[in-house]
Design a protein around this motif. Structure first.
Motif, PDB file in Angstrom:
ATOM      1  N   GLU A 135      60.954   5.889  62.763  1.00 46.49           N
ATOM      2  CA  GLU A 135      61.742   6.293  63.929  1.00 46.49           C
ATOM      3  C   GLU A 135      61.373   7.699  64.377  1.00 46.49           C
ATOM      4  N   LEU A 163      57.976   7.557  66.197  1.00 50.08           N
ATOM      5  CA  LEU A 163      58.101   7.012  67.555  1.00 50.08           C
ATOM      6  C   LEU A 163      58.759   8.006  68.500  1.00 50.08           C
ATOM      7  N   LYS A 164      59.782   8.700  68.007  1.00 46.60           N
ATOM      8  CA  LYS A 164      60.472   9.688  68.840  1.00 46.60           C
ATOM      9  C   LYS A 164      59.546  10.832  69.214  1.00 46.60           C
ATOM     10  N   LEU A 218      56.215  10.783  69.319  1.00 46.59           N
ATOM     11  CA  LEU A 218      55.196  10.298  70.259  1.00 46.59           C
ATOM     12  C   LEU A 218      55.764  10.103  71.653  1.00 46.59           C
ATOM     13  N   ASN A 219      57.004   9.637  71.717  1.00 43.39           N
ATOM     14  CA  ASN A 219      57.634   9.398  73.014  1.00 43.39           C
ATOM     15  C   ASN A 219      57.783  10.679  73.823  1.00 43.39           C
ATOM     16  N   THR A 220      58.013  11.806  73.134  1.00 45.67           N
ATOM     17  CA  THR A 220      58.155  13.078  73.850  1.00 45.67           C
ATOM     18  C   THR A 220      56.830  13.555  74.430  1.00 45.67           C
ATOM     19  N   CYS A 221      55.716  12.961  73.952  1.00 39.29           N
ATOM     20  CA  CYS A 221      54.389  13.422  74.385  1.00 39.29           C
ATOM     21  C   CYS A 221      53.724  12.502  75.400  1.00 39.29           C
ATOM     22  N   THR A 222      54.234  11.295  75.585  1.00 42.23           N
ATOM     23  CA  THR A 222      53.533  10.325  76.426  1.00 42.23           C
ATOM     24  C   THR A 222      53.378  10.802  77.868  1.00 42.23           C
ATOM     25  N   LYS A 225      60.428   9.853  82.203  1.00 39.75           N
ATOM     26  CA  LYS A 225      60.399  10.083  80.759  1.00 39.75           C
ATOM     27  C   LYS A 225      61.463  11.063  80.271  1.00 39.75           C
ATOM     28  N   SER A 226      61.961  11.926  81.140  1.00 34.21           N
ATOM     29  CA  SER A 226      62.939  12.927  80.720  1.00 34.21           C
ATOM     30  C   SER A 226      64.353  12.448  81.050  1.00 34.21           C
ATOM     31  N   LYS A 227      65.141  12.189  80.030  1.00 33.98           N
ATOM     32  CA  LYS A 227      66.500  11.705  80.228  1.00 33.98           C
ATOM     33  C   LYS A 227      67.342  12.737  80.957  1.00 33.98           C
TER      34      LYS A 227
END
Length: 316
Positions: free
Chosen positions: A234, A237-238, A240-244, A296-298
């Motif tokens: 987790e 994944l978190k 990597l998600n901040t970098c996509t 991508k940014s909440k």
């Protein structure tokens, strides 16, 4: 339009022909470019409105994003009005001083954008590889200095371009086969020894784009190495998600930048294809960047929804 073989001494005007070979499509080409400009204008103005006014977004990543939005907005404002005037009104003539001014702003803003992307990569590197020290490393003072260095480097190096062009007074032609005043396109007008201009152009490109791209790649290699050594799936994944979003924007910018740069100097790409792609390169990133980061940014997404859904916000 035929190019004259006569020599011109210190011309006061030049002619931008747009995209040679596609003149019959100018009216229709103008529409997608206009849509890109409108999307870029709305998206970047929205970011420039949201980030400074939302206290929760006063973090290094969003401060750099705010600077990126300002740079993208500047790029659109620099080339779009004249480009659309060429496509729709055949307004091809431009004062030579205005051409040099446009040349300076186009390349200086490109250089600033590259530096901001490097700063964003460094921010992600610190946030993922050394998160406990993130707030102590990226202090407001350090952020201000980073932004100042990015601006001074771009302005200092690109500011030499017009000076080197001005030292030569004779021109082969005053017709620029491009949709905006690009450095190499203007150099091709000059009569005389332009080796210094070309050499300094290469130096500036590699001192800005080349330097930044290398360190962006190094940053993301270190980030990926760190991410894949995290113990929990987790957490990986978190991270990597901040970098996509950043990775998409970096690839979009540098791939198009180096294609345009190298094809202009060493490639054998058809002129209309090169000019079309180099124009897209200046307009697509400003239009896509706010969308990519907004999706991508909440925090940004929530703020945008609050702006456009005030009733829902009131009911909550």
């Amino acid at each position: 339009m035929e190019i004259s073989n006569n020599s011109f001494l210190d011309p006061t005007t030049v002619t931008l022909v747009g995209i040679p070979g596609l003149e019959h499509l100018y009216f229709w080409i103008g529409f997608p470019f206009c849509v890109l400009c409108i999307v870029a204008l709305l998206g970047n103005v929205l970011l420039l409105t949201i980030i400074p006014t939302e206290h929760s977004l006063h973090q290094p990543m969003y401060i750099f994003l705010d600077m990126l939005a300002a740079t993208d907005l500047g790029l659109c404002a620099t080339i779009a009005p004249k480009m659309l005037a060429i496509f729709w009104f055949n307004a091809c003539t431009m004062a030579f001083d205005a051409c040099l001014t446009q040349l300076f702003f186009v390349h200086a803003l490109q250089g600033m954008e590259s530096g901001i992307l490097l700063a964003m990569a460094f921010d992600r590197y610190v946030a993922i590889c050394d998160p406990l020290r993130h707030s102590t490393i990226l202090t407001p003072t350090i952020l201000s200095r980073m932004i100042l260095v990015v601006a001074v480097r771009a302005v200092g190096l690109i500011g030499v371009f017009p000076i080197l062009i001005r030292r030569l007074h004779y021109f082969h032609t005053t017709i620029i086969a491009h949709s905006y005043c690009e450095h190499m396109a203007v150099i091709k007008l000059l009569s005389g020894n332009v080796q210094i201009n070309k050499s300094f152009g290469l130096f500036a490109a590699f001192a800005i784009l080349g330097f930044d791209m290398v360190f962006v790649l190094v940053s993301y290699i270190l980030i990926i190495w760190t991410v894949f050594h995290l113990p929990q799936k987790e957490a990986r994944l978190k991270a990597l998600n901040t970098c996509t979003a950043h990775i998409f924007v970096f690839l979009e910018f540098y791939v198009l930048a180096f294609f345009s740069f190298l094809s202009h100097r060493f490639g054998h790409v058809a002129p209309f294809a090169h000019i079309l792609l180099s124009t897209i390169y200046l307009l697509v990133p400003p239009a896509l960047n706010p969308i990519v980061y907004g999706v991508k940014s909440k925090e940004i997404r929530v703020k945008v929804l609050r702006i456009f859904s005030p009733k829902d916000n009131f009911l909550q």
